[in-house]
Write a protein that holds these residues in place. Sequence first.
Motif, PDB file in Angstrom:
ATOM      1  N   VAL A 122      10.822  18.994  20.942  1.00 24.14           N
ATOM      2  CA  VAL A 122      10.008  19.975  21.770  1.00 24.14           C
ATOM      3  C   VAL A 122      10.920  20.717  22.714  1.00 24.14           C
ATOM      4  O   VAL A 122      11.775  20.081  23.262  1.00 24.14           O
ATOM      5  N   LEU A 123      10.935  21.850  22.626  1.00 29.40           N
ATOM      6  CA  LEU A 123      11.456  22.659  23.767  1.00 29.40           C
ATOM      7  C   LEU A 123      10.742  23.148  24.671  1.00 29.40           C
ATOM      8  O   LEU A 123      11.391  23.210  25.907  1.00 29.40           O
ATOM      9  N   GLU A 124       9.558  23.395  24.441  1.00 32.14           N
ATOM     10  CA  GLU A 124       8.553  23.853  25.705  1.00 32.14           C
ATOM     11  C   GLU A 124       7.204  23.355  25.170  1.00 32.14           C
ATOM     12  O   GLU A 124       6.872  23.327  24.151  1.00 32.14           O
ATOM     13  N   GLY A 125       6.480  23.000  26.285  1.00 30.63           N
ATOM     14  CA  GLY A 125       5.242  22.571  26.043  1.00 30.63           C
ATOM     15  C   GLY A 125       4.731  20.818  25.914  1.00 30.63           C
ATOM     16  O   GLY A 125       5.569  20.182  25.931  1.00 30.63           O
ATOM     17  N   THR A 126       3.693  20.627  25.582  1.00 28.35           N
ATOM     18  CA  THR A 126       3.195  19.447  25.195  1.00 28.35           C
ATOM     19  C   THR A 126       2.505  19.308  23.939  1.00 28.35           C
ATOM     20  O   THR A 126       1.630  19.923  23.690  1.00 28.35           O
ATOM     21  N   LEU A 127       3.047  18.581  23.177  1.00 28.61           N
ATOM     22  CA  LEU A 127       2.392  18.271  21.550  1.00 28.61           C
ATOM     23  C   LEU A 127       1.924  16.878  21.248  1.00 28.61           C
ATOM     24  O   LEU A 127       2.621  15.905  21.680  1.00 28.61           O
ATOM     25  N   LEU A 158       5.066  12.234   3.878  1.00 31.38           N
ATOM     26  CA  LEU A 158       3.789  11.651   4.286  1.00 31.38           C
ATOM     27  C   LEU A 158       3.230  12.834   5.155  1.00 31.38           C
ATOM     28  O   LEU A 158       3.764  13.499   5.695  1.00 31.38           O
ATOM     29  N   ILE A 159       1.899  12.854   5.140  1.00 30.71           N
ATOM     30  CA  ILE A 159       0.972  13.766   5.928  1.00 30.71           C
ATOM     31  C   ILE A 159       1.442  13.740   7.183  1.00 30.71           C
ATOM     32  O   ILE A 159       1.351  12.540   7.800  1.00 30.71           O
ATOM     33  N   HIS A 160       1.632  14.899   7.855  1.00 32.86           N
ATOM     34  CA  HIS A 160       1.730  15.051   9.367  1.00 32.86           C
ATOM     35  C   HIS A 160       1.454  16.217   9.951  1.00 32.86           C
ATOM     36  O   HIS A 160       1.134  17.082   9.309  1.00 32.86           O
ATOM     37  N   PHE A 161       1.334  16.122  11.144  1.00 33.81           N
ATOM     38  CA  PHE A 161       0.759  17.340  11.926  1.00 33.81           C
ATOM     39  C   PHE A 161       1.300  17.681  13.329  1.00 33.81           C
ATOM     40  O   PHE A 161       2.051  16.617  14.086  1.00 33.81           O
ATOM     41  N   GLN A 162       1.061  18.512  13.869  1.00 33.63           N
ATOM     42  CA  GLN A 162       1.316  18.978  15.375  1.00 33.63           C
ATOM     43  C   GLN A 162       0.380  19.905  16.037  1.00 33.63           C
ATOM     44  O   GLN A 162      -0.360  20.489  15.295  1.00 33.63           O
ATOM     45  N   PHE A 163       0.031  19.275  17.282  1.00 33.11           N
ATOM     46  CA  PHE A 163      -1.247  20.083  18.067  1.00 33.11           C
ATOM     47  C   PHE A 163      -0.740  20.208  19.396  1.00 33.11           C
ATOM     48  O   PHE A 163      -0.388  19.155  20.006  1.00 33.11           O
ATOM     49  N   ASN A 164      -0.810  21.242  20.033  1.00 33.56           N
ATOM     50  CA  ASN A 164      -0.330  21.835  21.101  1.00 33.56           C
ATOM     51  C   ASN A 164      -1.746  21.621  22.191  1.00 33.56           C
ATOM     52  O   ASN A 164      -2.752  22.208  22.219  1.00 33.56           O
ATOM     53  N   ILE A 165      -1.597  20.400  22.891  1.00 29.38           N
ATOM     54  CA  ILE A 165      -2.702  19.885  23.813  1.00 29.38           C
ATOM     55  C   ILE A 165      -2.444  20.683  24.956  1.00 29.38           C
ATOM     56  O   ILE A 165      -3.358  20.355  26.071  1.00 29.38           O
ATOM     57  N   GLY A 166      -1.530  21.734  25.360  1.00 26.22           N
ATOM     58  CA  GLY A 166      -1.584  21.952  26.552  1.00 26.22           C
ATOM     59  C   GLY A 166      -2.126  23.463  26.821  1.00 26.22           C
ATOM     60  O   GLY A 166      -2.409  24.151  25.826  1.00 26.22           O
ATOM     61  N   LYS A 167      -2.130  24.217  27.833  1.00 23.77           N
ATOM     62  CA  LYS A 167      -2.726  25.357  28.152  1.00 23.77           C
ATOM     63  C   LYS A 167      -1.864  26.519  28.021  1.00 23.77           C
ATOM     64  O   LYS A 167      -2.282  27.731  28.487  1.00 23.77           O
ATOM     65  N   THR A 168      -0.371  26.272  27.893  1.00 22.19           N
ATOM     66  CA  THR A 168       0.540  27.237  27.704  1.00 22.19           C
ATOM     67  C   THR A 168       1.013  27.100  26.323  1.00 22.19           C
ATOM     68  O   THR A 168       0.886  26.240  25.367  1.00 22.19           O
ATOM     69  N   ASN A 169       1.714  28.160  25.908  1.00 23.39           N
ATOM     70  CA  ASN A 169       2.473  28.117  24.449  1.00 23.39           C
ATOM     71  C   ASN A 169       3.401  27.036  24.564  1.00 23.39           C
ATOM     72  O   ASN A 169       4.051  26.481  25.402  1.00 23.39           O
TER      73      ASN A 169
END
Length: 224
Positions: A122-127, A158-169
């Motif tokens: 992760v470079l920026e934000g919260t995932l 394997l099935i995987h995912f990412q989700f941005n849980i923050g209010k910014t990019n």
Amino acid sequence: MKGVQFLLGFALLALASVLAYASDPSPLQDICVATDDLKNGVFVNGKFCKDPKKAKAKDFFYTGLDKPGYTANPVGSNVTTVNVEQIPGLNTLGISAVRIDYAPYGQNPPHIHPRATEILTVLEGTLYVGFVTSNQLNNTLIAKVLKKGDVFVFPVGLIHFQFNIGKTNAVAIAALSSQNPGVITIANSVFGAKPPISPDFLARAFQLDVNAVKSLQAKFWSNN
């Protein structure tokens, strides 16, 4: 007895060969730059290779990974791929990379890479990220919230995912253990298949009403 030992030894050798080629094979030369010149190229590992003496710096170069991707789409994310199609010099080297941009609350939907393990930074934000183990491990979800500088690994297949849980990019960079890892987005593949998979079959497989399946198929077809 010798015949049995020979057959057993042959079987073990065959199994070892299968396991050895479970991922991209090791290169047998320094470089094997991919080329579309079928006349003068040599076919190796899914691509033709040009004469290594004619290799240039541009064959190993890509620019633009600093530029944000377009995220104004239904899932709110964009994947910029850097594999053998973008860098011909990656051919036979067994590695590639991606940049993933996420709008606020954007996601990289559940998917798999059939030919690669992925390591994400992760470079920026919260995932919020995770993967699901196979049936033999009871489909266990292994997930974690990542912040800037955090690293997470998704095992091959394997099935995987990412989700941005923050209010910014948010932005992440990932490396994958294949020159062409492939990607299968689960929902797109199941509900957006062309021609469509039988709605009656999917309704039973996913324990859904058949009309719900038809509605999902219509949505994914319209997005393709």
